[in-house]
Design an enzyme around this catalytic site. Structure first.
Site, PDB file in Angstrom:
ATOM      1  N   ASP A   1       0.868  -1.171   0.000  1.00 35.00           N
ATOM      2  CA  ASP A   1       0.000   0.000   0.000  1.00 35.00           C
ATOM      3  C   ASP A   1       0.912   1.231   0.000  1.00 35.00           C
ATOM      4  OD1 ASP A   1      -2.132   1.708   0.000  1.00 35.00           O
ATOM      5  OD2 ASP A   1      -3.166   0.766   1.682  1.00 35.00           O
TER       6      ASP A   1
HETATM    7  C1  BGC Z   1      -5.051   3.266   0.107  1.00 30.10           C
HETATM    8  C2  BGC Z   1      -5.171   2.269  -1.010  1.00 30.10           C
HETATM    9  C3  BGC Z   1      -5.036   2.958  -2.344  1.00 30.10           C
HETATM   10  C4  BGC Z   1      -3.699   3.699  -2.369  1.00 30.10           C
HETATM   11  C5  BGC Z   1      -3.432   4.417  -3.685  1.00 30.10           C
HETATM   12  C6  BGC Z   1      -3.828   4.151  -0.029  1.00 30.10           C
HETATM   13  O1  BGC Z   1      -3.936   5.228   0.819  1.00 30.10           O
HETATM   14  O2  BGC Z   1      -5.024   2.588   1.342  1.00 30.10           O
HETATM   15  O3  BGC Z   1      -6.406   1.608  -0.919  1.00 30.10           O
HETATM   16  O4  BGC Z   1      -5.143   2.034  -3.373  1.00 30.10           O
HETATM   17  O5  BGC Z   1      -3.674   4.645  -1.334  1.00 30.10           O
HETATM   18  O6  BGC Z   1      -4.311   5.473  -3.852  1.00 30.10           O
END
Ligand code: BGC
Length: 753
Positions: A263
């Site tokens: 993530d």
């Molecule tokens: C989130 C993810 C997301 C990623 C990219 C993170 O803050 O937890 O779900 O895909 O950002 O935007």
């Protein structure tokens, strides 16, 4: 005769062998392995390491000289996110990147429809391809453990069987359109509080039976090509370097052949990531960039380890056709066929919670409708941090109602209560706040209240729109409670006093405390955040063009304290750890040297979250402890009655099969979602009171009867035997409880299994 039979059975055997010889969905990913090995042999170490971290905020590198395209990612999970600038989330200001806003996760789950989950996936896949994206950052499938959970609206259900069936079909839909999923957030991301540092402490049986199920089916049966480890820790280790989750279970037991992507900001060390199952650091290169090369030089890592990781990435790269830059983004992202899917999902997701006196569907006698509440005009496509969509269009509830009413009824509107911004992160909402904002717990505004009551008195019927919004249900924080904000209870009580014909529609992603509202509102509808066509679908249900057929994918507790993690004092943990992702993007932290940043992270408190409720999540807890919720898991009424006939059940090696006649006893076509729960009256193993094991959505014309067959595969009757550290079956008597909701069991049967 004998000869023909033999030939036939030989043919059948050959077909069986052919079927058995079919590679598993994961094994199919290895089709190009030889070619990939040859390509890797031509790559320099530097080129390989470039592939292990971000290139831009939403891409990781290929190798141009060898014809390997970059990998392009897009959020997910309920629409292809607007294009951002290369190194951040700020809008790139494009014109053609307006997408279809699909109903959010909890709405999709309320359809209880595998078919619609599949269609939804195809819609996401189609639009991702138009934008040149290879990997969708979704579906988001964690179990909804806490009613206050910030990402409840993105996630699917509190039940693993329902979540897994939808997660599998979403995955298949996306991947059948030639795009990879990146299923998230693996695993046990059930809270946003301290999400960047919290250690979710969960026992192995609960982990396997509850929290991993939605991932397992998508990976094993759906062939999910990539997986996003969550921010949090599970049993001591960060998910992005969790040997048990990534190497032992995902790759070892489930046979995962694709790649993992941390993530954003969720990678924590070079050695941890390299040794324990991470392929790509998103974003940055401070762990999986130069430090990998340095570690190889000093003999701590080997180039073979890098080769293996690159191979896993290339398997997906070769399975997904790269879209050339001059082909991508030449058409508007949002497509009519996808808008149509969004509408169909929305129509089947709306849950009729209560309908006393048959207020719904709206009678033709209703000539003047007062629509009250900010949430009737709220656009829900953006906000909530990451998972927003720049929708090509979004029909609000008020617009839907006005359009459907046409000249047949006059529709008045008053906001009723102030807007409530709570915590806002990221770009401002697509629609400017029409009113000055209030604190969430502020009482009703007297002026707005008086205006709303005056309209209510004038009208034949009032539709009150309550609920939450995406500034309080959001990634990065959990709600403090499930109270209806800004004095909505006061407003609804005043409206009820002014006009008894009161319908309430809740626009929210998660549950709210309905005790006061329920006592004065004869009809209540859960309307969700229902996408591009949300207002259209809602109007169709309110006016009776279609019968409501959604069922709750999670329990609405009467009081927050009744729900398991709160009742046991497992949440909230008072330790302040913070959202690591947000911290990493803080101005002062961005300016730190890598060593300073590491010291900063190490010094953060180490909060934990204890899952001592075990498998007793959601309705499993309420049933087992005999606590009456406000609205139970699986609940949802229709405009017709369904008759459940006597079931016949058989059990065999493969599992359990139950058939029964279901009749639509009403005057209009309608769908029913039938649910089959299993109870084990005499078991040595400890189980929740009952568990959902099968379900089906059945469409019936008025008066029509269909024989419905529900099957429970033997695998779904297993439990995780902690002593053997393996799945196990306990044979014995099974009570099969067939019903319209977890608290509305209509028929029972028994089998020995
Ligand atoms: C989130 C993810 C997301 C990623 C990219 C993170 O803050 O937890 O779900 O895909 O950002 O935007």
């Amino acid at each position: 005769m004998y000869r023909i039979k033999t030939i036939l059975s030989l043919a059948a055997a050959a077909a069986l062998v052919a079927a058995c010889a079919q590679p598993s969905p994961q094994d199919r990913l290895t089709a190009n392995d030889k070619k990939i090995d040859a390509v890797i042999a031509q790559m320099t170490l530097e080129e390989k390491v470039e592939m292990l971290h971000s290139k831009t905020n939403m891409s990781s590198a290929g190798v141009e000289r060898l014809g390997i395209a970059d990998m392009h990612y897009a959020d997910g999970p309920f629409g292809i996110r607007e294009e951002g600038v290369p190194n951040g989330f700020q809008s790139a200001g494009w014109q053609l990147d307006s997408a279809t806003y699909f109903p959010t996760g909890s709405a999709l789950a309320a359809t209880w429809s595998e078919e619609l989950a599949y269609q939804y996936g195809t819609g996401m896949g189609i639009e991702a391809r138009l934008r040149g994206k290879d990997v969708i950052l979704g579906p988001a499938v964690n179990i909804q453990r806490l009613p206050v959970g910030g990402r409840t609206y993105e996630y699917l259900s509190e039940d693993p069987i329902l979540s897994a069936a939808l997660s599998l079909n979403y995955t298949k839909g996306v991947q059948d359109k030639g795009t990879a999923v990146c299923i998230k957030h693996f695993a046990v991301n059930n809270q946003e509080t301290n999400r960047g540092s919290v250690d979710a402490q969960v026992d192995e049986r609960t982990l396997r039976e509850i929290y991993l199920k939605p991932f397992e089916r998508a990976v094993v049966e759906g062939g999910a090509m990539s997986v996003m480890p969550a921010y949090n820790k599970v049993n001591g280790d960060y998910c992005s370097e969790n040997e048990h989750l990534l190497n032992e279970i995902l790759r070892g037991e489930w046979g995962f052949k694709g790649f993992t992507v941390s993530d954003w900001g969720g990678t924590h060390s070079t050695m941890g990531a390299m040794l324990h199952g991470l392929n790509v650091q998103m974003t940055g290169s401070n762990y999986l960039g130069q430090p990998v090369i340095d570690s190889i030089k000093v003999g701590k890592l080997t180039e073979e380890m890098v080769n293996e990781k690159v191979k896993q990435i290339l398997r997906v790269r070769y399975a997904i056709e790269a879209i050339p830059d001059d082909v991508a983004n030449t058409k508007m992202t949002s497509q009519p066929e996808c808008q149509e899917i969004a509408l169909r999902v929305a129509e089947k997701s709306i849950v009729l919670l209560k309908n006393e006196g048959g207020l719904l569907p709206l009678s033709r006698e209703v000539k003047k409708i007062a629509v009250i509440g900010q949430n009737a005009v709220l656009k829900t496509q953006s906000g909530g941090m990451g998972a927003g969509v720049k929708a090509l269009y979004e029909v609000t509830p008020l617009e839907g109602i006005r359009k459907r009413a046409g000249d047949a009824a006059e529709v008045l509107y008053a906001p009723g209560y102030k807007n409530f911004p709570g915590r806002r992160w990221g770009p401002a909402p697509a629609v400017a706040d029409p009113l000055e904002a209030a604190a969430i717990d502020e009482p009703a505004d007297p002026k707005l209240l008086a205006e709303a009551v005056a309209l209510a008195k004038e009208a034949d019927l009032v539709i009150f729109f309550g609920g939450t919004n995406k500034s309080i249900e959001t990634e990065g924080s959990d709600r403090a409670n499930i109270d209806l904000p800004v004095g909505q209870n006061e407003v609804v009580k005043a409206l009820a006093a002014a006009n008894p014909n009161l319908v309430t529609v809740l626009i929210s992603g998660g549950p709210t405390d309905l005790r006061e509202l329920e006592s004065v509102s004869p009809a209540i509808v859960q309307g969700w955040w229902n996408g591009t066509e949300g207002g259209t679908a809602l109007a169709e249900v309110l006016f009776g063009d279609i019968a409501p057929s959604g069922k709750l994918p999670f329990t609405f507790p009467a009081r927050l304290e009744d729900s398991p993690a709160f009742a046991l004092g497992n949440f909230p943990d008072k330790t302040q750890g913070g959202d690591l992702f947000t911290l990493m993007y803080r101005e002062d932290v961005l300016k730190m040297s890598p060593a300073e940043r590491q010291a900063f992270i190490d010094a953060l408190p180490k909060p934990t979250s204890k899952y001592t409720e075990g498998a007793l999540v959601g309705y499993r807890w309420f049933d087992t402890k005999n606590i009456k919720p406000m609205f139970a898991f699986g609940h949802g009424l229709s405009y017709v009655e369904f008759t459940y006939g006597t079931p016949k059940a058989v059990a065999g090696k493969k599992g359990v099969k139950l058939s029964f006649p279901l009749t639509n006893a009403g005057q209009m076509p309608a769908d029913e979602v039938v649910q089959l729960y299993v109870r084990r009256p005499e078991s040595r193993v400890e189980w929740p009171y009952k568990e959902l094991k099968a379900f089906a959505r059945v469409s019936l014309q008025p008066g029509e009867t269909k024989t419905v067959t529900l099957e429970i595969p033997a695998d779904d009757l297993r439990f995780w035997n902690v002593e053997k550290n393996a799945w196990d079956l306990e044979h014995g008597r099974l009570e099969l409880l067939l019903g319209a909701a977890s608290d509305d069991i209509r028929q029972k049967a028994e089998v020995s299994f």
